[in-house]
Design a protein around this motif. Sequence first.
Motif, PDB file in Angstrom:
ATOM      1  N   UNK A 175      37.879  48.758  35.189  1.00  0.00           N
ATOM      2  CA  UNK A 175      39.093  47.577  35.567  1.00  0.00           C
ATOM      3  C   UNK A 175      38.645  45.993  35.483  1.00  0.00           C
ATOM      4  N   UNK A 176      37.294  45.697  35.547  1.00  0.00           N
ATOM      5  CA  UNK A 176      36.424  44.767  35.872  1.00  0.00           C
ATOM      6  C   UNK A 176      36.553  44.424  34.542  1.00  0.00           C
ATOM      7  N   UNK A 177      36.500  45.204  33.352  1.00  0.00           N
ATOM      8  CA  UNK A 177      36.422  44.495  32.432  1.00  0.00           C
ATOM      9  C   UNK A 177      37.501  43.958  32.018  1.00  0.00           C
ATOM     10  N   UNK A 178      38.758  45.333  32.106  1.00  0.00           N
ATOM     11  CA  UNK A 178      40.401  44.624  31.936  1.00  0.00           C
ATOM     12  C   UNK A 178      41.047  43.586  32.445  1.00  0.00           C
ATOM     13  N   UNK A 179      39.804  42.767  33.590  1.00  0.00           N
ATOM     14  CA  UNK A 179      40.489  41.683  34.229  1.00  0.00           C
ATOM     15  C   UNK A 179      39.999  40.290  33.664  1.00  0.00           C
ATOM     16  N   UNK A 180      38.858  40.481  32.866  1.00  0.00           N
ATOM     17  CA  UNK A 180      38.110  39.139  33.083  1.00  0.00           C
ATOM     18  C   UNK A 180      39.227  38.095  31.354  1.00  0.00           C
ATOM     19  N   UNK A 222      29.733  39.063  35.619  1.00  0.00           N
ATOM     20  CA  UNK A 222      30.744  39.954  35.361  1.00  0.00           C
ATOM     21  C   UNK A 222      29.921  40.050  33.444  1.00  0.00           C
ATOM     22  N   UNK A 223      30.525  39.738  33.356  1.00  0.00           N
ATOM     23  CA  UNK A 223      30.014  39.411  31.652  1.00  0.00           C
ATOM     24  C   UNK A 223      28.603  40.149  31.301  1.00  0.00           C
ATOM     25  N   UNK A 272      25.586  49.075  30.188  1.00  0.00           N
ATOM     26  CA  UNK A 272      26.193  49.215  28.382  1.00  0.00           C
ATOM     27  C   UNK A 272      28.168  49.295  28.536  1.00  0.00           C
ATOM     28  N   UNK A 273      28.514  48.181  28.670  1.00  0.00           N
ATOM     29  CA  UNK A 273      29.795  49.020  29.695  1.00  0.00           C
ATOM     30  C   UNK A 273      30.933  47.982  27.850  1.00  0.00           C
ATOM     31  N   UNK A 274      30.375  47.403  28.078  1.00  0.00           N
ATOM     32  CA  UNK A 274      30.968  46.060  26.961  1.00  0.00           C
ATOM     33  C   UNK A 274      31.941  46.477  25.984  1.00  0.00           C
ATOM     34  N   UNK A 275      31.822  47.946  26.082  1.00  0.00           N
ATOM     35  CA  UNK A 275      33.585  48.136  24.829  1.00  0.00           C
ATOM     36  C   UNK A 275      33.472  49.404  25.433  1.00  0.00           C
ATOM     37  N   UNK A 276      33.772  49.685  26.952  1.00  0.00           N
ATOM     38  CA  UNK A 276      34.610  50.359  27.563  1.00  0.00           C
ATOM     39  C   UNK A 276      36.134  50.531  27.437  1.00  0.00           C
ATOM     40  N   UNK A 277      36.962  51.838  27.806  1.00  0.00           N
ATOM     41  CA  UNK A 277      38.314  51.680  27.433  1.00  0.00           C
ATOM     42  C   UNK A 277      39.060  50.787  29.059  1.00  0.00           C
ATOM     43  N   UNK A 278      40.036  49.824  28.939  1.00  0.00           N
ATOM     44  CA  UNK A 278      40.087  49.456  30.106  1.00  0.00           C
ATOM     45  C   UNK A 278      41.694  49.783  30.913  1.00  0.00           C
ATOM     46  N   UNK A 279      41.258  49.615  32.337  1.00  0.00           N
ATOM     47  CA  UNK A 279      42.346  50.083  33.317  1.00  0.00           C
ATOM     48  C   UNK A 279      43.310  49.513  33.806  1.00  0.00           C
ATOM     49  N   UNK A 280      44.009  49.242  34.439  1.00  0.00           N
ATOM     50  CA  UNK A 280      45.100  48.547  34.926  1.00  0.00           C
ATOM     51  C   UNK A 280      45.025  48.887  36.707  1.00  0.00           C
ATOM     52  N   UNK A 281      44.088  50.485  36.867  1.00  0.00           N
ATOM     53  CA  UNK A 281      43.797  49.544  38.624  1.00  0.00           C
ATOM     54  C   UNK A 281      42.646  49.765  39.163  1.00  0.00           C
ATOM     55  N   UNK A 282      41.413  49.550  40.299  1.00  0.00           N
ATOM     56  CA  UNK A 282      40.844  49.632  39.682  1.00  0.00           C
ATOM     57  C   UNK A 282      39.868  51.222  40.202  1.00  0.00           C
ATOM     58  N   UNK A 283      40.884  51.578  40.910  1.00  0.00           N
ATOM     59  CA  UNK A 283      41.151  53.709  41.266  1.00  0.00           C
ATOM     60  C   UNK A 283      42.470  53.974  41.692  1.00  0.00           C
ATOM     61  N   UNK A 284      41.893  55.141  40.794  1.00  0.00           N
ATOM     62  CA  UNK A 284      43.120  55.978  40.400  1.00  0.00           C
ATOM     63  C   UNK A 284      43.912  56.436  41.945  1.00  0.00           C
TER      64      UNK A 284
END
Length: 119
Positions: free
Chosen positions: A114-119, A30-31, A38-50
Amino acid sequence: MQDLGELKYFLAVEYIKDGKDLWLLQQKYAEDMLVHFRLANCKLVATPIEPGLKLHADLGVLLADPHSYRQMVGSLILYTLTRADLSYTSGLVSQFMQTPRKPHLDAVMRIFRYVHATL
């Protein structure tokens, strides 16, 4: 045939033996996936889809580079080996592999956030 020792990492899965237990992890994958796209510094979200999102095959601008979209979706599908919670959303965005459009890419980007937020 040659013995290469105890299995540690194979096909994007890390294998950790703890006594009688065997743990299958994809933390490193995942990392690496986030760094590669190039998404290592992306904005985090709480759900994988709207909630309530409807994706259509013919709405939105066609992507100039559908190859990147296909790589991203393929990476997500491989990641669902240990993350069953992403199966629905990965399957949803994989329906548009032939002619991906901007809304489809936006949905994939949200899944990565979402993946980034859950790591």
